[in-house]
Design a protein around this motif. Structure first.
Motif, PDB file in Angstrom:
ATOM      1  N   GLY A 101      -1.276   9.596  -6.069  1.00  0.00           N
ATOM      2  CA  GLY A 101      -0.842   9.226  -4.718  1.00  0.00           C
ATOM      3  C   GLY A 101      -0.784   7.727  -4.548  1.00  0.00           C
ATOM      4  O   GLY A 101      -1.524   6.984  -5.212  1.00  0.00           O
ATOM      5  N   ASP A 102       0.079   7.304  -3.610  1.00  0.00           N
ATOM      6  CA  ASP A 102       0.088   5.869  -3.312  1.00  0.00           C
ATOM      7  C   ASP A 102      -1.154   5.489  -2.494  1.00  0.00           C
ATOM      8  O   ASP A 102      -1.365   4.325  -2.169  1.00  0.00           O
ATOM      9  N   SER A 103      -2.013   6.503  -2.208  1.00  0.00           N
ATOM     10  CA  SER A 103      -3.336   6.201  -1.636  1.00  0.00           C
ATOM     11  C   SER A 103      -4.158   5.380  -2.629  1.00  0.00           C
ATOM     12  O   SER A 103      -5.214   4.842  -2.263  1.00  0.00           O
ATOM     13  N   ASP A 137       3.720   9.693  -6.455  1.00  0.00           N
ATOM     14  CA  ASP A 137       4.367   9.159  -5.254  1.00  0.00           C
ATOM     15  C   ASP A 137       5.332   8.034  -5.601  1.00  0.00           C
ATOM     16  O   ASP A 137       4.969   7.104  -6.347  1.00  0.00           O
ATOM     17  N   LYS A 164       7.081  12.490  -5.581  1.00  0.00           N
ATOM     18  CA  LYS A 164       6.955  12.854  -4.159  1.00  0.00           C
ATOM     19  C   LYS A 164       7.509  11.727  -3.303  1.00  0.00           C
ATOM     20  O   LYS A 164       7.271  10.554  -3.588  1.00  0.00           O
TER      21      LYS A 164
HETATM   22  O1  KIV Z   1      -1.083   9.337  -1.401  1.00  0.00           O
HETATM   23  C1  KIV Z   1      -1.727  10.359  -1.165  1.00  0.00           C
HETATM   24  O2  KIV Z   1      -2.912  10.498  -1.508  1.00  0.00           O
HETATM   25  C2  KIV Z   1      -1.050  11.446  -0.474  1.00  0.00           C
HETATM   26  C3  KIV Z   1      -1.882  12.634  -0.080  1.00  0.00           C
HETATM   27  C4  KIV Z   1      -2.742  12.297   1.067  1.00  0.00           C
HETATM   28  C5  KIV Z   1      -1.044  13.827   0.193  1.00  0.00           C
HETATM   29  O3  KIV Z   1       0.112  11.381  -0.237  1.00  0.00           O
END
Ligand code: KIV
Length: 271
Positions: free
Chosen positions: A50-52, A90, A120
């Motif tokens: 994820g971009d998180s 992402d 994503k």
């Molecule tokens: O970047 C992320 O971690 C996410 C998740 C919260 C779905 O997109």
């Protein structure tokens, strides 16, 4: 004869079949080799790079600063640790919105340079050209609706999305549109549980919820939140399975004491 046991990989088709037979899909984030290896060994179905990572790994306030090169670095580290899980990456902010050729180039770089299996993208109809072009190159796309953190400056806050009828209707429309375009699955972030259930029942592709209640086809959490590494994040939807921040801190405090007192290393811990 190979001495290695064959591991059956999770593919986008496997994930879609899980929805058809009512088997819930488990998804977590991963950003590095060592953690990905643990999550894969535990049997997670899908790993999201994820971009998180922008928040969790780099300490930024939002997901906006992370770059495509940084996402590829994280994704290729995860790929090296995984034998079974489907790996989705992402596309970071600014690498796919408003320019479908750029979107395709970004997706191709991720697939080629990391070895991941899908990408994503956040958004609905407004990014359909990018989604179409990426899909036309044979790259599976996961959608993401509801709270889309790359648009945080448009929303203003991280509160629950689509509580009003108009926004809820648009979200259902977008979900159907993403399915029609050919997305293989859809993340639904922080929307009312009743709406997440309605969306999940309205489309044939799996929905993966985060803060969307129990009736989505799967669940995703940020691994560092689930493990209690991030301490100051307490949304209602988060279940913490461990208080790892404290466990690590306690261990490191003990190590420091042992070094200072001369207790470490002992005779058995030297050559
Ligand atoms: O970047 C992320 O971690 C996410 C998740 C919260 C779905 O997109």
């Amino acid at each position: 004869m190979s001495v290695h046991k064959e591991v059956k990989r999770v593919t986008v088709h496997v994930v879609q079949a899980m929805k058809m037979r009512d088997e819930k899909i488990s998804m977590l984030t991963a950003y590095d080799y060592s953690m990905a290896k643990i999550l894969d060994a535990a049997g997670i179905d899908v790993l999201l790079v994820g971009d998180s990572a922008s928040n969790v790994m780099a300490g930024h306030e939002t997901t906006l600063p992370i770059t495509l090169d940084q996402m590829i670095y994280h994704a290729s580290s995860v790929v090296r640790g995984v034998k079974r899980a489907l790996i989705v990456v992402d596309l970071p902010f600014g690498t796919y919105q408003g320019n479908s050729k750029k979107a395709l180039n970004s997706a191709i770089r991720i697939m080629k340079e990391s070895g991941a299996h899908a990408v994503k993208l956040e958004g609905g109809k407004e990014i359909e050209d990018s989604i179409k072009r990426i899909l036309s190159a044979g790259v599976p796309v996961m959608g993401h609706l509801g709270l889309t953190p790359q648009s945080i400056y448009k929303f203003g806050t991280y509160t629950v999305r689509a509580k009003e009828e108009e926004e809820a209707k648009n979200l259902i429309k977008d979900a159907k549109h993403l399915e029609k375009l050919g997305c293989f699955a859809l993340v639904l972030e922080k929307i009312p549980a009743a709406l997440a259930k309605k969306v999940s029942e309205s489309i044939n592709i799996p929905t993966i919820g985060i803060g969307g209640g129990a009736d989505t086809d799967g669940q995703v959490l940020v691994t560092h939140d689930l493990l209690g590494i991030t301490k100051d994040f307490h949304p209602r939807f988060l279940r913490r399975y461990l208080e790892l921040f404290d466990l690590i801190k306690d261990s490191v405090e003990q190590y420091i004491k042992d070094v200072k007192s001369g207790d470490f290393p002992n005779k058995n811990e030297q050559y």
